[in-house]
Motif scaffolding. Structure first.
Motif, short mmCIF file in Angstrom:
data_model
loop_
_atom_site.label_atom_id
_atom_site.label_comp_id
_atom_site.label_asym_id
_atom_site.label_seq_id
_atom_site.Cartn_x
_atom_site.Cartn_y
_atom_site.Cartn_z
N LEU A 88 16.69 52.01 -84.05
CA LEU A 88 16.62 51.10 -82.90
C LEU A 88 16.78 49.70 -83.36
O LEU A 88 17.21 49.14 -82.54
CB LEU A 88 15.41 51.23 -82.26
CG LEU A 88 14.94 52.63 -81.34
CD1 LEU A 88 13.57 52.58 -80.84
CD2 LEU A 88 15.88 52.75 -80.35
N GLY A 89 16.80 49.66 -84.58
CA GLY A 89 16.97 48.36 -85.26
C GLY A 89 16.51 47.95 -86.61
O GLY A 89 16.04 48.98 -87.34
N ALA A 95 18.70 33.03 -84.90
CA ALA A 95 17.88 33.45 -83.63
C ALA A 95 18.45 34.96 -83.33
O ALA A 95 19.75 35.04 -83.00
CB ALA A 95 18.28 32.86 -82.17
N PRO A 96 17.83 35.96 -83.25
CA PRO A 96 18.12 37.46 -83.06
C PRO A 96 18.75 37.45 -81.80
O PRO A 96 18.38 36.85 -81.00
CB PRO A 96 16.81 38.29 -83.22
CG PRO A 96 16.00 37.44 -83.90
CD PRO A 96 16.28 36.03 -83.54
N LEU A 144 21.06 36.39 -94.34
CA LEU A 144 20.49 36.57 -93.05
C LEU A 144 21.77 36.75 -91.70
O LEU A 144 21.65 37.51 -90.86
CB LEU A 144 19.61 35.52 -92.64
CG LEU A 144 18.65 35.76 -91.39
CD1 LEU A 144 17.83 37.15 -91.57
CD2 LEU A 144 17.62 34.70 -91.17
N PRO A 145 22.65 35.94 -91.72
CA PRO A 145 23.86 36.00 -90.82
C PRO A 145 24.49 37.19 -90.60
O PRO A 145 24.97 37.74 -89.85
CB PRO A 145 24.71 35.09 -91.19
CG PRO A 145 23.78 33.90 -91.97
CD PRO A 145 22.90 34.74 -92.72
N GLY A 188 24.11 40.69 -85.35
CA GLY A 188 24.47 41.74 -84.31
C GLY A 188 23.21 43.03 -84.42
O GLY A 188 23.47 43.76 -83.37
N GLU A 189 22.22 42.59 -85.22
CA GLU A 189 21.23 43.80 -85.22
C GLU A 189 20.18 43.45 -84.22
O GLU A 189 19.81 42.31 -83.73
CB GLU A 189 20.68 43.92 -86.48
CG GLU A 189 21.55 44.24 -87.72
CD GLU A 189 21.78 45.80 -87.61
OE1 GLU A 189 21.01 46.65 -86.89
OE2 GLU A 189 22.84 46.21 -88.03
#
Length: 310
Positions: A236-237, A215-216, A184-185, A189-190
Protein backbone atom coordinates in the motif's frame (compact mmCIF):
# COMPACT_ATOMS: atom_id res chain seq x y z
CA UNK A 1 -15.94 18.16 55.65
CA UNK A 2 -15.97 14.67 57.12
CA UNK A 3 -14.97 12.09 54.51
CA UNK A 4 -13.45 8.77 55.51
CA UNK A 5 -10.42 7.32 53.76
CA UNK A 6 -12.55 4.46 52.44
CA UNK A 7 -15.11 6.90 51.02
CA UNK A 8 -12.29 8.80 49.36
CA UNK A 9 -11.02 5.58 47.75
CA UNK A 10 -14.54 4.77 46.60
CA UNK A 11 -14.92 8.17 44.95
CA UNK A 12 -11.52 7.76 43.30
CA UNK A 13 -12.63 4.37 41.94
CA UNK A 14 -15.76 6.08 40.59
CA UNK A 15 -13.62 8.69 38.86
CA UNK A 16 -11.35 6.03 37.36
CA UNK A 17 -14.07 3.61 36.20
CA UNK A 18 -16.90 5.98 35.32
CA UNK A 19 -19.42 3.62 36.91
CA UNK A 20 -20.92 3.22 40.39
CA UNK A 21 -21.21 -0.54 39.96
CA UNK A 22 -17.59 -0.84 38.79
CA UNK A 23 -16.41 1.29 41.70
CA UNK A 24 -18.39 -0.95 44.07
CA UNK A 25 -16.74 -4.05 42.61
CA UNK A 26 -13.31 -2.48 42.89
CA UNK A 27 -13.79 -1.91 46.63
CA UNK A 28 -15.71 -5.17 47.20
CA UNK A 29 -18.94 -3.55 48.39
CA UNK A 30 -22.52 -3.82 47.12
CA UNK A 31 -23.81 -1.21 44.71
CA UNK A 32 -26.44 0.11 47.19
CA UNK A 33 -23.68 0.56 49.77
CA UNK A 34 -21.50 2.36 47.24
CA UNK A 35 -24.36 4.64 46.20
CA UNK A 36 -25.09 5.51 49.85
CA UNK A 37 -21.42 6.24 50.57
CA UNK A 38 -21.13 8.45 47.48
CA UNK A 39 -24.22 10.41 48.50
CA UNK A 40 -22.62 10.99 51.90
CA UNK A 41 -19.45 12.27 50.20
CA UNK A 42 -21.52 14.66 48.06
CA UNK A 43 -23.45 15.89 51.11
CA UNK A 44 -20.21 16.41 53.03
CA UNK A 45 -18.70 18.50 50.22
CA UNK A 46 -21.93 20.41 49.70
CA UNK A 47 -21.64 20.55 45.91
CA UNK A 48 -22.62 18.13 43.11
CA UNK A 49 -19.62 15.90 42.40
CA UNK A 50 -20.89 13.91 39.44
CA UNK A 51 -23.84 13.34 37.15
CA UNK A 52 -25.03 10.21 35.38
CA UNK A 53 -25.81 10.49 31.66
CA UNK A 54 -26.67 7.36 29.75
CA UNK A 55 -25.46 5.14 32.60
CA UNK A 56 -22.02 6.77 32.51
CA UNK A 57 -20.66 8.99 35.27
CA UNK A 58 -19.26 12.41 34.44
CA UNK A 59 -17.46 14.40 37.13
CA UNK A 60 -18.33 18.03 37.79
CA UNK A 61 -15.62 20.62 38.34
CA UNK A 62 -15.80 20.00 42.10
CA UNK A 63 -15.67 16.25 41.44
CA UNK A 64 -12.54 16.60 39.34
CA UNK A 65 -10.90 18.65 42.09
CA UNK A 66 -11.85 16.02 44.68
CA UNK A 67 -10.53 13.22 42.46
CA UNK A 68 -7.22 15.03 42.02
CA UNK A 69 -6.94 15.57 45.79
CA UNK A 70 -7.93 11.98 46.55
CA UNK A 71 -5.37 10.65 44.08
CA UNK A 72 -2.62 12.72 45.70
CA UNK A 73 -3.60 11.51 49.19
CA UNK A 74 -3.76 7.88 48.03
CA UNK A 75 -0.35 8.23 46.40
CA UNK A 76 1.17 9.65 49.55
CA UNK A 77 -0.39 6.87 51.63
CA UNK A 78 1.00 4.23 49.26
CA UNK A 79 4.42 5.88 49.40
CA UNK A 80 4.29 5.89 53.21
CA UNK A 81 3.41 2.19 53.21
CA UNK A 82 6.36 1.45 50.98
CA UNK A 83 8.65 3.51 53.21
CA UNK A 84 7.52 1.46 56.21
CA UNK A 85 8.05 -1.76 54.26
CA UNK A 86 11.53 -0.61 53.29
CA UNK A 87 12.33 0.09 56.95
CA UNK A 88 11.23 -3.46 57.75
CA UNK A 89 13.31 -4.88 54.95
CA UNK A 90 10.24 -5.94 52.97
CA UNK A 91 9.68 -5.62 49.21
CA UNK A 92 5.90 -5.53 49.01
CA UNK A 93 4.13 -2.72 47.26
CA UNK A 94 2.69 -1.57 43.96
CA UNK A 95 4.23 -0.04 40.85
CA UNK A 96 2.16 1.70 38.17
CA UNK A 97 3.74 2.53 34.80
CA UNK A 98 2.04 4.09 31.76
CA UNK A 99 3.70 3.74 28.35
CA UNK A 100 2.89 4.71 24.79
CA UNK A 101 1.95 1.85 22.49
CA UNK A 102 5.32 1.52 20.73
CA UNK A 103 7.07 1.06 24.09
CA UNK A 104 5.11 -2.18 24.58
CA UNK A 105 7.78 -3.89 22.46
CA UNK A 106 10.44 -3.54 25.16
CA UNK A 107 9.04 -2.26 28.47
CA UNK A 108 7.43 -5.63 29.41
CA UNK A 109 10.88 -7.25 29.15
CA UNK A 110 12.26 -4.66 31.53
CA UNK A 111 9.36 -5.25 33.89
CA UNK A 112 9.96 -9.01 33.66
CA UNK A 113 13.53 -8.64 34.85
CA UNK A 114 12.39 -6.32 37.62
CA UNK A 115 9.70 -8.77 38.78
CA UNK A 116 12.24 -11.59 38.96
CA UNK A 117 14.22 -9.52 41.45
CA UNK A 118 11.10 -8.29 43.33
CA UNK A 119 8.46 -11.04 43.03
CA UNK A 120 6.17 -9.64 45.75
CA UNK A 121 5.50 -6.34 43.99
CA UNK A 122 2.19 -5.81 42.17
CA UNK A 123 2.63 -4.25 38.72
CA UNK A 124 0.09 -2.18 36.78
CA UNK A 125 1.14 -1.48 33.18
CA UNK A 126 -1.03 0.86 31.10
CA UNK A 127 -0.39 0.81 27.33
CA UNK A 128 -2.09 3.71 25.56
CA UNK A 129 -1.60 6.12 22.70
CA UNK A 130 0.37 9.25 23.46
CA UNK A 131 -2.72 11.34 24.22
CA UNK A 132 -3.85 8.77 26.77
CA UNK A 133 -0.45 8.65 28.48
CA UNK A 134 -0.20 12.45 28.57
CA UNK A 135 -3.66 12.64 30.15
CA UNK A 136 -2.64 10.17 32.87
CA UNK A 137 0.57 12.16 33.37
CA UNK A 138 -1.41 15.38 33.84
CA UNK A 139 -3.63 13.62 36.37
CA UNK A 140 -0.60 12.11 38.18
CA UNK A 141 -2.18 8.65 38.00
CA UNK A 142 1.01 6.55 37.76
CA UNK A 143 4.50 6.35 39.20
CA UNK A 144 6.42 6.65 35.92
CA UNK A 145 5.72 7.28 32.24
CA UNK A 146 7.57 6.18 29.10
CA UNK A 147 7.14 8.12 25.85
CA UNK A 148 9.18 9.54 23.00
CA UNK A 149 7.67 13.04 22.93
CA UNK A 150 6.95 14.40 26.45
CA UNK A 151 4.61 17.41 26.63
CA UNK A 152 6.54 20.67 26.57
CA UNK A 153 4.09 22.55 28.79
CA UNK A 154 4.68 20.48 31.96
CA UNK A 155 7.42 20.74 34.57
CA UNK A 156 8.84 17.22 34.36
CA UNK A 157 11.73 15.20 35.64
CA UNK A 158 12.85 13.89 32.26
CA UNK A 159 15.50 11.23 31.65
CA UNK A 160 16.45 10.11 28.13
CA UNK A 161 17.32 6.44 28.46
CA UNK A 162 17.27 4.77 25.03
CA UNK A 163 17.49 5.66 21.35
CA UNK A 164 14.32 5.29 19.30
CA UNK A 165 15.35 5.52 15.62
CA UNK A 166 12.51 5.78 13.13
CA UNK A 167 13.10 3.84 9.92
CA UNK A 168 11.58 4.22 6.48
CA UNK A 169 10.37 0.77 5.41
CA UNK A 170 9.00 -0.78 2.22
CA UNK A 171 7.79 -4.14 1.04
CA UNK A 172 10.59 -6.64 0.37
CA UNK A 173 9.46 -6.74 -3.29
CA UNK A 174 9.26 -2.95 -3.67
CA UNK A 175 11.04 -1.64 -6.84
CA UNK A 176 13.38 0.44 -4.65
CA UNK A 177 14.18 -2.43 -2.25
CA UNK A 178 17.49 -3.27 -3.97
CA UNK A 179 18.82 0.29 -4.11
CA UNK A 180 21.91 1.01 -2.03
CA UNK A 181 21.26 4.70 -1.61
CA UNK A 182 18.21 6.90 -2.07
CA UNK A 183 17.32 10.57 -1.74
CA UNK A 184 13.99 11.50 -0.23
CA UNK A 185 12.68 13.12 -3.46
CA UNK A 186 12.89 9.68 -5.11
CA UNK A 187 9.86 8.76 -3.00
CA UNK A 188 7.76 11.72 -4.12
CA UNK A 189 5.26 9.48 -5.90
CA UNK A 190 4.87 7.02 -3.03
CA UNK A 191 2.01 6.81 -0.57
CA UNK A 192 3.40 7.35 2.94
CA UNK A 193 1.80 5.18 5.61
CA UNK A 194 2.07 7.03 8.90
CA UNK A 195 0.98 6.68 12.50
CA UNK A 196 -2.00 8.73 13.64
CA UNK A 197 -1.64 12.44 14.35
CA UNK A 198 -0.62 13.12 17.93
CA UNK A 199 1.48 9.97 18.30
CA UNK A 200 5.14 10.44 19.20
CA UNK A 201 6.26 8.76 15.98
CA UNK A 202 4.05 11.05 13.92
CA UNK A 203 5.23 14.20 15.70
CA UNK A 204 8.87 13.33 15.02
CA UNK A 205 8.08 12.33 11.43
CA UNK A 206 6.20 15.53 10.63
CA UNK A 207 9.03 17.66 12.02
CA UNK A 208 11.64 15.74 10.02
CA UNK A 209 9.76 15.87 6.72
CA UNK A 210 8.96 19.58 7.17
CA UNK A 211 12.64 20.33 7.87
CA UNK A 212 13.57 18.44 4.71
CA UNK A 213 11.02 20.42 2.70
CA UNK A 214 9.23 17.23 1.71
CA UNK A 215 5.45 16.77 1.66
CA UNK A 216 4.12 13.32 0.72
CA UNK A 217 1.67 13.46 -2.17
CA UNK A 218 -0.40 10.64 -0.68
CA UNK A 219 -0.74 9.49 2.92
CA UNK A 220 -2.52 6.78 4.88
CA UNK A 221 -2.87 7.11 8.66
CA UNK A 222 -3.06 4.01 10.86
CA UNK A 223 -3.41 3.70 14.62
CA UNK A 224 -0.97 0.87 15.31
CA UNK A 225 2.49 -0.28 14.29
CA UNK A 226 1.21 -3.75 13.39
CA UNK A 227 -1.38 -2.35 11.00
CA UNK A 228 1.26 -0.06 9.50
CA UNK A 229 3.68 -2.92 8.86
CA UNK A 230 0.94 -5.08 7.33
CA UNK A 231 -0.06 -2.23 5.03
CA UNK A 232 3.53 -1.76 3.89
CA UNK A 233 4.00 -5.51 3.36
CA UNK A 234 0.75 -5.45 1.38
CA UNK A 235 2.19 -2.91 -1.12
CA UNK A 236 0.00 0.00 0.00
CA UNK A 237 3.02 2.29 0.27
CA UNK A 238 6.14 3.01 2.29
CA UNK A 239 6.02 3.59 6.03
CA UNK A 240 7.90 5.15 8.93
CA UNK A 241 8.11 3.08 12.09
CA UNK A 242 10.18 2.77 15.25
CA UNK A 243 13.02 0.26 15.19
CA UNK A 244 11.56 -1.25 18.34
CA UNK A 245 8.42 -2.24 16.44
CA UNK A 246 10.43 -4.26 13.90
CA UNK A 247 11.14 -7.94 14.44
CA UNK A 248 14.34 -9.39 13.03
CA UNK A 249 12.46 -12.06 11.10
CA UNK A 250 10.30 -9.45 9.32
CA UNK A 251 13.30 -7.77 7.72
CA UNK A 252 14.17 -9.38 4.41
CA UNK A 253 11.14 -11.66 4.47
CA UNK A 254 8.33 -9.07 4.36
CA UNK A 255 9.97 -5.68 4.79
CA UNK A 256 13.17 -3.80 4.01
CA UNK A 257 14.73 -0.72 5.54
CA UNK A 258 15.12 1.77 2.72
CA UNK A 259 18.55 3.50 2.73
CA UNK A 260 17.12 7.00 2.35
CA UNK A 261 19.30 10.01 3.07
CA UNK A 262 18.34 11.55 6.43
CA UNK A 263 16.99 8.28 7.83
CA UNK A 264 16.60 6.86 10.35
CA UNK A 265 15.04 9.84 12.09
CA UNK A 266 16.71 10.42 15.44
CA UNK A 267 14.37 10.07 18.40
CA UNK A 268 14.74 8.97 22.02
CA UNK A 269 12.74 7.29 24.73
CA UNK A 270 12.06 9.40 27.82
CA UNK A 271 11.27 8.29 31.35
CA UNK A 272 9.30 11.07 33.00
CA UNK A 273 7.23 12.05 36.01
CA UNK A 274 6.08 15.42 37.40
CA UNK A 275 9.06 17.18 38.93
CA UNK A 276 7.18 17.84 42.18
CA UNK A 277 6.27 14.17 42.56
CA UNK A 278 8.05 12.20 45.27
CA UNK A 279 8.74 8.75 43.89
CA UNK A 280 7.96 5.77 46.10
CA UNK A 281 10.89 3.50 47.06
CA UNK A 282 9.67 0.89 44.55
CA UNK A 283 9.40 3.47 41.76
CA UNK A 284 12.93 4.66 42.54
CA UNK A 285 14.25 1.10 42.35
CA UNK A 286 12.44 0.45 39.06
CA UNK A 287 13.73 3.73 37.63
CA UNK A 288 17.30 2.66 38.35
CA UNK A 289 16.57 -0.82 36.96
CA UNK A 290 15.21 0.63 33.70
CA UNK A 291 18.10 3.05 33.26
CA UNK A 292 20.66 0.32 33.98
CA UNK A 293 19.01 -2.17 31.61
CA UNK A 294 18.80 0.46 28.88
CA UNK A 295 22.51 1.21 29.26
CA UNK A 296 23.28 -2.51 28.87
CA UNK A 297 21.07 -2.68 25.79
CA UNK A 298 22.79 0.33 24.25
CA UNK A 299 26.20 -1.23 24.86
CA UNK A 300 25.05 -4.45 23.18
CA UNK A 301 23.43 -2.77 20.20
CA UNK A 302 19.94 -2.40 21.60
CA UNK A 303 17.04 -4.81 22.07
CA UNK A 304 16.62 -5.14 18.30
CA UNK A 305 20.30 -5.45 17.40
CA UNK A 306 19.46 -8.21 14.92
CA UNK A 307 17.46 -5.84 12.71
CA UNK A 308 19.68 -4.97 9.78
CA UNK A 309 19.30 -3.17 6.49
CA UNK A 310 18.95 -5.40 3.49
Amino acid sequence: MNITFRQMRLFLALADTGSVSAAARALHVTQPTASMQLREVTESVGLPLYEVIGRKVFLTEAGRELAQTARAIAGEWERFGQQVSAMKGLTRGRLSVAVVSTAKYFVPRLLGGFCEQHPSIDIALEVLNRDGVVQRLRENRDDLYVMSQPPADMDLQDQVFLDNPLHLIASASHPLAQRQRLALPALAGERFILRERGSGTRLATDRHLAAAGFAPALTLELGSNEALKEAVAGHLGVGIVSRHALKAEEIGRDLVLLPVSGFPIRSQWHLVHPRAKQLSPIAQVFREHLLGSAAQWAAGGGPTQNVRKR
